[in-house]
Design a protein around this motif. Sequence first.
Motif, short mmCIF file in Angstrom:
data_model
loop_
_atom_site.label_atom_id
_atom_site.label_comp_id
_atom_site.label_asym_id
_atom_site.label_seq_id
_atom_site.Cartn_x
_atom_site.Cartn_y
_atom_site.Cartn_z
N LEU A 165 6.07 109.27 85.25
CA LEU A 165 7.12 109.67 86.20
C LEU A 165 7.92 108.43 86.60
N GLU A 166 9.16 108.64 87.01
CA GLU A 166 9.99 107.50 87.39
C GLU A 166 9.60 106.90 88.73
N SER A 167 9.03 107.72 89.61
CA SER A 167 8.67 107.22 90.93
C SER A 167 7.60 108.11 91.55
N LEU A 168 6.98 107.63 92.61
CA LEU A 168 5.97 108.41 93.31
C LEU A 168 6.60 109.64 93.96
N ASP A 169 7.86 109.52 94.36
CA ASP A 169 8.56 110.67 94.96
C ASP A 169 8.63 111.85 94.00
N ASP A 170 8.66 111.55 92.71
CA ASP A 170 8.78 112.61 91.70
C ASP A 170 7.48 113.37 91.47
N LEU A 171 6.37 112.87 92.01
CA LEU A 171 5.09 113.53 91.79
C LEU A 171 5.08 114.93 92.40
N SER A 172 5.45 115.05 93.65
CA SER A 172 5.47 116.37 94.29
C SER A 172 6.55 117.26 93.68
N LYS A 173 7.68 116.65 93.29
CA LYS A 173 8.75 117.42 92.64
C LYS A 173 8.27 117.99 91.31
N MET A 174 7.47 117.21 90.59
CA MET A 174 6.94 117.67 89.31
C MET A 174 6.02 118.87 89.52
N PHE A 175 5.14 118.80 90.53
CA PHE A 175 4.24 119.92 90.81
C PHE A 175 5.02 121.19 91.13
N ASP A 176 6.04 121.07 91.99
CA ASP A 176 6.86 122.23 92.37
C ASP A 176 7.56 122.82 91.15
N ARG A 177 8.10 121.94 90.31
CA ARG A 177 8.82 122.40 89.12
C ARG A 177 7.85 123.05 88.13
N ASN A 178 6.64 122.48 88.00
CA ASN A 178 5.64 123.08 87.12
C ASN A 178 5.31 124.51 87.55
N THR A 179 5.19 124.71 88.85
CA THR A 179 4.88 126.04 89.38
C THR A 179 5.98 127.04 89.00
N GLU A 180 7.23 126.62 89.17
CA GLU A 180 8.36 127.48 88.82
C GLU A 180 8.34 127.83 87.34
N LEU A 181 8.14 126.82 86.51
CA LEU A 181 8.19 127.01 85.06
C LEU A 181 7.00 127.82 84.55
N MET A 182 5.83 127.65 85.19
CA MET A 182 4.65 128.43 84.79
C MET A 182 4.89 129.92 85.06
N LYS A 183 5.48 130.23 86.22
CA LYS A 183 5.76 131.62 86.57
C LYS A 183 6.78 132.25 85.62
N ALA A 184 7.74 131.42 85.18
CA ALA A 184 8.79 131.94 84.30
C ALA A 184 8.34 132.00 82.84
N GLY A 185 7.47 131.09 82.43
CA GLY A 185 7.13 130.97 81.03
C GLY A 185 5.86 131.65 80.59
N LEU A 186 4.95 131.95 81.53
CA LEU A 186 3.68 132.59 81.18
C LEU A 186 3.48 133.84 82.03
N THR A 187 2.89 134.85 81.43
CA THR A 187 2.56 136.05 82.19
C THR A 187 1.34 135.77 83.05
N GLU A 188 1.08 136.66 84.01
CA GLU A 188 -0.10 136.51 84.86
C GLU A 188 -1.37 136.56 84.02
N GLU A 189 -1.40 137.41 83.00
CA GLU A 189 -2.57 137.52 82.13
C GLU A 189 -2.79 136.24 81.34
N GLU A 190 -1.70 135.63 80.87
CA GLU A 190 -1.81 134.38 80.11
C GLU A 190 -2.29 133.25 81.01
N GLY A 191 -1.83 133.25 82.25
CA GLY A 191 -2.28 132.23 83.19
C GLY A 191 -3.78 132.32 83.44
N LYS A 192 -4.28 133.55 83.61
CA LYS A 192 -5.71 133.75 83.82
C LYS A 192 -6.50 133.37 82.57
N ALA A 193 -5.98 133.71 81.40
CA ALA A 193 -6.65 133.37 80.15
C ALA A 193 -6.75 131.86 79.98
#
Length: 246
Positions: free
Chosen positions: A200-228
């Motif tokens: 990451l470019e900075s420590l500030d980006d750590l929390s931003k990365m987590f938030d963005r990962n959550t958004e992308l996981m919801k959009a890119g994987l189904t609930e069943e795939e997440g559980k699997a």
Amino acid sequence: STTLLAQEDPARPEYVSVTKMYWNSKNNSTMDEWKAVEKEYMEKVTKKNEYIMGGWYYTHLITENSNEVLYIQSYPNWEAIDKAGARNSELEKIAWPDAEKRKAFLDNMNSAYSNFHSDEIYATMDGAKVLAAAPQGDMILYLRKNTLAYPEDGTNKEFNALRKKVLENVINKNEFIKGYYPHTHAWGSDRREFNEGIMLESLDDLSKMFDRNTELMKAGLTEEEGKALGKYFRAHGDYVYTAVKL
């Protein structure tokens, strides 16, 4: 397994070693002095060693011990790991032909660290998001150490398919992730390790990365795939280091 570790990119290193060292409290060197010594060795030895693809230092930022120093070194294949040490010795003699001066330099370099250190060797995995150049400035290494669960109803095929979906829909689309390096146990204390090094470019980006990962996981994987996917992991630990620019 061989399926999990299939080497699709011949240009990437097959193995990385991670040496965890600790500062020597009795050593009075400044950070600039330490960097100068390590840079000299890197230029005269490590970079000239044909069995080593790269070497990088990281210092503690958020870990259990503020004295931690990580040194990560990459190799093209398993055979190179054995050959690298012998080649270093040869290059040290070329760099410092006088035996006394060579010993003085190496003793000074090693005096920065305590006597205890640990070593692990990991096999790299496909799907890396490689930095265009060595870490610059104060880049951050977020190291996620996952413990695999090996579920009875799991398969390499399913795990790799789900992991590919995460790579395509989350890792590669997250603008805060500048580098991504997945690797798994090859030699060391715990065969269940599946680690992910994220730059990451900075420590500030750590929390931003987590938030963005959550958004992308919801959009890119189904609930069943997440559980699997979740059934393949028992737990994980989080560690944050600062990249050292020599």
